[in-house]
Design a protein around this motif. Structure first.
Motif, PDB file in Angstrom:
ATOM      1  N   MET A  22      11.533  22.592 -11.960  1.00  0.00           N
ATOM      2  CA  MET A  22      11.794  22.645 -13.192  1.00  0.00           C
ATOM      3  C   MET A  22      10.585  22.971 -14.298  1.00  0.00           C
ATOM      4  O   MET A  22       9.624  22.309 -13.900  1.00  0.00           O
ATOM      5  CB  MET A  22      12.523  21.451 -13.957  1.00  0.00           C
ATOM      6  N   TYR A  23      10.644  23.817 -15.115  1.00  0.00           N
ATOM      7  CA  TYR A  23       9.631  23.938 -15.923  1.00  0.00           C
ATOM      8  C   TYR A  23      10.128  23.737 -17.543  1.00  0.00           C
ATOM      9  O   TYR A  23      10.862  24.162 -17.846  1.00  0.00           O
ATOM     10  CB  TYR A  23       9.059  25.242 -15.929  1.00  0.00           C
ATOM     11  N   PHE A  24       9.369  22.898 -18.273  1.00  0.00           N
ATOM     12  CA  PHE A  24       9.669  22.494 -19.589  1.00  0.00           C
ATOM     13  C   PHE A  24       8.447  22.989 -20.509  1.00  0.00           C
ATOM     14  O   PHE A  24       7.314  22.988 -20.323  1.00  0.00           O
ATOM     15  CB  PHE A  24       9.677  20.959 -19.833  1.00  0.00           C
ATOM     16  N   CYS A  25       8.930  23.714 -21.560  1.00  0.00           N
ATOM     17  CA  CYS A  25       8.048  24.151 -22.650  1.00  0.00           C
ATOM     18  C   CYS A  25       8.211  22.790 -23.892  1.00  0.00           C
ATOM     19  O   CYS A  25       9.368  22.193 -24.011  1.00  0.00           O
ATOM     20  CB  CYS A  25       8.712  25.310 -23.372  1.00  0.00           C
ATOM     21  N   GLY A  84      14.391  23.247 -20.422  1.00  0.00           N
ATOM     22  CA  GLY A  84      13.896  23.399 -19.141  1.00  0.00           C
ATOM     23  C   GLY A  84      14.595  24.759 -18.482  1.00  0.00           C
ATOM     24  O   GLY A  84      15.663  25.113 -18.922  1.00  0.00           O
ATOM     25  N   THR A  85      13.934  25.301 -17.624  1.00  0.00           N
ATOM     26  CA  THR A  85      14.086  26.409 -16.698  1.00  0.00           C
ATOM     27  C   THR A  85      14.015  26.113 -15.188  1.00  0.00           C
ATOM     28  O   THR A  85      12.748  25.565 -14.856  1.00  0.00           O
ATOM     29  CB  THR A  85      13.340  27.881 -17.073  1.00  0.00           C
ATOM     30  N   ARG A  86      14.976  26.149 -14.338  1.00  0.00           N
ATOM     31  CA  ARG A  86      14.704  26.010 -13.005  1.00  0.00           C
ATOM     32  C   ARG A  86      14.334  27.142 -12.494  1.00  0.00           C
ATOM     33  O   ARG A  86      15.112  28.100 -12.338  1.00  0.00           O
ATOM     34  CB  ARG A  86      16.022  25.381 -12.416  1.00  0.00           C
ATOM     35  N   LEU A  87      12.852  26.904 -11.813  1.00  0.00           N
ATOM     36  CA  LEU A  87      12.524  28.170 -10.997  1.00  0.00           C
ATOM     37  C   LEU A  87      12.736  28.016  -9.549  1.00  0.00           C
ATOM     38  O   LEU A  87      12.460  26.933  -9.175  1.00  0.00           O
ATOM     39  CB  LEU A  87      10.875  28.347 -11.421  1.00  0.00           C
ATOM     40  N   ILE A 113      12.883  23.403 -29.562  1.00  0.00           N
ATOM     41  CA  ILE A 113      12.285  24.445 -28.514  1.00  0.00           C
ATOM     42  C   ILE A 113      13.444  24.958 -27.932  1.00  0.00           C
ATOM     43  O   ILE A 113      14.479  24.144 -27.336  1.00  0.00           O
ATOM     44  CB  ILE A 113      11.301  23.490 -27.503  1.00  0.00           C
ATOM     45  N   THR A 114      13.439  26.211 -27.535  1.00  0.00           N
ATOM     46  CA  THR A 114      14.743  26.688 -26.967  1.00  0.00           C
ATOM     47  C   THR A 114      14.021  27.659 -25.785  1.00  0.00           C
ATOM     48  O   THR A 114      13.235  28.406 -25.696  1.00  0.00           O
ATOM     49  CB  THR A 114      15.384  27.854 -27.804  1.00  0.00           C
ATOM     50  N   GLN A 115      14.808  27.132 -24.679  1.00  0.00           N
ATOM     51  CA  GLN A 115      14.486  27.862 -23.345  1.00  0.00           C
ATOM     52  C   GLN A 115      15.852  28.672 -22.808  1.00  0.00           C
ATOM     53  O   GLN A 115      16.878  27.810 -22.373  1.00  0.00           O
ATOM     54  CB  GLN A 115      13.870  26.964 -22.209  1.00  0.00           C
ATOM     55  N   THR A 116      15.963  29.756 -22.888  1.00  0.00           N
ATOM     56  CA  THR A 116      17.178  30.405 -22.423  1.00  0.00           C
ATOM     57  C   THR A 116      17.600  30.581 -21.129  1.00  0.00           C
ATOM     58  O   THR A 116      18.499  31.122 -21.094  1.00  0.00           O
ATOM     59  CB  THR A 116      17.287  31.663 -23.362  1.00  0.00           C
ATOM     60  N   GLN A 117      16.762  30.602 -20.343  1.00  0.00           N
ATOM     61  CA  GLN A 117      16.985  30.761 -18.655  1.00  0.00           C
ATOM     62  C   GLN A 117      17.101  29.556 -17.955  1.00  0.00           C
ATOM     63  O   GLN A 117      16.276  28.901 -17.831  1.00  0.00           O
ATOM     64  CB  GLN A 117      15.794  31.406 -18.272  1.00  0.00           C
ATOM     65  N   ALA A 134       4.959  37.908  -9.692  1.00  0.00           N
ATOM     66  CA  ALA A 134       4.756  37.118 -10.940  1.00  0.00           C
ATOM     67  C   ALA A 134       6.190  36.866 -11.456  1.00  0.00           C
ATOM     68  O   ALA A 134       7.111  37.791 -11.312  1.00  0.00           O
ATOM     69  CB  ALA A 134       3.957  37.967 -11.920  1.00  0.00           C
ATOM     70  N   VAL A 135       6.165  35.919 -12.398  1.00  0.00           N
ATOM     71  CA  VAL A 135       7.582  35.378 -13.253  1.00  0.00           C
ATOM     72  C   VAL A 135       7.043  35.109 -14.608  1.00  0.00           C
ATOM     73  O   VAL A 135       6.091  34.353 -14.665  1.00  0.00           O
ATOM     74  CB  VAL A 135       8.111  34.589 -12.404  1.00  0.00           C
ATOM     75  N   THR A 136       7.803  35.283 -15.284  1.00  0.00           N
ATOM     76  CA  THR A 136       7.785  34.716 -16.818  1.00  0.00           C
ATOM     77  C   THR A 136       8.891  34.161 -17.247  1.00  0.00           C
ATOM     78  O   THR A 136      10.178  34.273 -17.218  1.00  0.00           O
ATOM     79  CB  THR A 136       7.756  36.221 -17.833  1.00  0.00           C
ATOM     80  N   LEU A 137       8.620  32.880 -17.751  1.00  0.00           N
ATOM     81  CA  LEU A 137       9.396  31.725 -18.282  1.00  0.00           C
ATOM     82  C   LEU A 137       9.592  32.091 -19.661  1.00  0.00           C
ATOM     83  O   LEU A 137       8.375  31.660 -20.292  1.00  0.00           O
ATOM     84  CB  LEU A 137       9.269  30.637 -17.696  1.00  0.00           C
ATOM     85  N   ASP A 138      10.763  31.932 -20.427  1.00  0.00           N
ATOM     86  CA  ASP A 138      10.708  32.083 -21.746  1.00  0.00           C
ATOM     87  C   ASP A 138      10.851  30.862 -22.819  1.00  0.00           C
ATOM     88  O   ASP A 138      11.449  29.859 -22.059  1.00  0.00           O
ATOM     89  CB  ASP A 138      11.769  32.972 -22.240  1.00  0.00           C
ATOM     90  N   CYS A 139      10.187  30.798 -23.859  1.00  0.00           N
ATOM     91  CA  CYS A 139      10.240  29.723 -24.646  1.00  0.00           C
ATOM     92  C   CYS A 139       9.946  30.075 -26.108  1.00  0.00           C
ATOM     93  O   CYS A 139       9.191  30.755 -26.608  1.00  0.00           O
ATOM     94  CB  CYS A 139       9.044  28.784 -24.472  1.00  0.00           C
ATOM     95  N   THR A 140      11.114  29.784 -26.766  1.00  0.00           N
ATOM     96  CA  THR A 140      10.857  30.022 -28.382  1.00  0.00           C
ATOM     97  C   THR A 140      11.097  28.865 -28.945  1.00  0.00           C
ATOM     98  O   THR A 140      11.673  27.820 -28.543  1.00  0.00           O
ATOM     99  CB  THR A 140      11.759  30.997 -28.887  1.00  0.00           C
ATOM    100  N   TYR A 141      10.269  28.768 -30.033  1.00  0.00           N
ATOM    101  CA  TYR A 141      10.332  27.595 -31.026  1.00  0.00           C
ATOM    102  C   TYR A 141      10.235  27.872 -32.384  1.00  0.00           C
ATOM    103  O   TYR A 141      10.388  28.813 -32.949  1.00  0.00           O
ATOM    104  CB  TYR A 141       8.967  26.860 -30.600  1.00  0.00           C
TER     105      TYR A 141
END
Lengths: 113, 116
Positions: free
Chosen positions: B89-92, B109-112, B4-8, B18-25
């Protein structure tokens, strides 16, 4: 209230000592899990248990041990063999082993001095 | 193996936007589940939303929605009308359907941070 409890929230130990982290759930969940989280990183699986008296190693089991004598309890022992034990430890459970959603406890922050 | 990759590492958003948090797998499995968890400063992991790989519609849970693009192997989390309490923090995470151990693989993770 149903949920997962972990105690204590903060734990300090001297290097070379074994320490046991508690995890209890009253959700009647079959499966339980232990994760480790290092600063700024995601979670890594240490051990998991699908049923009582059975458990399996996760990705980073070296230096840790567990037991599952009761459905509601899954204690984790951090042994002196664990090279870098200072971390945040999270326990989780899921209704059945193949249930997708895992629910987490509040975590225990272990600091080894 | 799954990845899992979270680039932000960190993101700012203005309150009420609104906000978008990215996740690729990356996975070789055909059947799998995707999850998002929120971790406030208290440390507890809070389950937010789940998407199955065979679900045709994007999952929604209140202000959370998952923008699932299977061909691109992405599962972005969209938070609408951000609130100050969304700072965390948000985790995919993902798990294959055939994994009997129900082992989740987490991103970094991404810290929002929500600005008033």
């Amino acid at each position: 209230d149903g949920g997962i409890t972990q105690s204590p929230k903060y734990l300090f130990r001297k290097e070379g000592q074994n320490v046991t982290l508690s995890c209890e759930q009253n959700l009647n969940h079959d499966a339980m899990y232990w994760y480790r989280q290092d600063p700024g990183q995601g979670l890594r699986l240490i051990y998991y248990s699908q049923i009582v008296n059975d458990f399996q190693k996760g990705d980073i089991a070296e230096g840790y041990s567990v037991s599952r004598e009761k459905k509601e309890s899954f204690p984790l022992t951090v042994t002196s063999a664990q090279k870098n034990p200072t971390a945040f430890y999270l326990c989780a459970s899921s209704r059945q082993p193949d249930s997708f959603t895992q629910y987490f406890g509040p975590g225990t922050r272990l600091t080894v001095l | 193996a799954q990845k899992i990759t979270q680039t932000q590492p960190g993101m700012f958003v203005q309150e009420k936007e609104a906000v978008t948090l990215d996740c690729t797998y990356d996975t070789s499995d055909q059947s799998y589940g995707l999850f998002w968890y929120k971790q406030p400063s208290s440390g507890e992991m809070i389950f937010l939303i789940y998407q199955g790989s065979y679900d045709e519609q994007n999952a929604t849970e209140g202000r959370y929605s998952l923008n699932f693009q299977k061909a691109r192997k992405s599962a972005n989390l969209v938070i609408s009308a951000s609130q100050l309490g969304d700072s965390a923090m948000y985790f995919c995470a993902m798990r294959p359907y055939n994994n009997a151990g129900n082992m989740l693989t987490f991103g970094g993770g991404t810290r929002l941070m929500v600005k008033p």
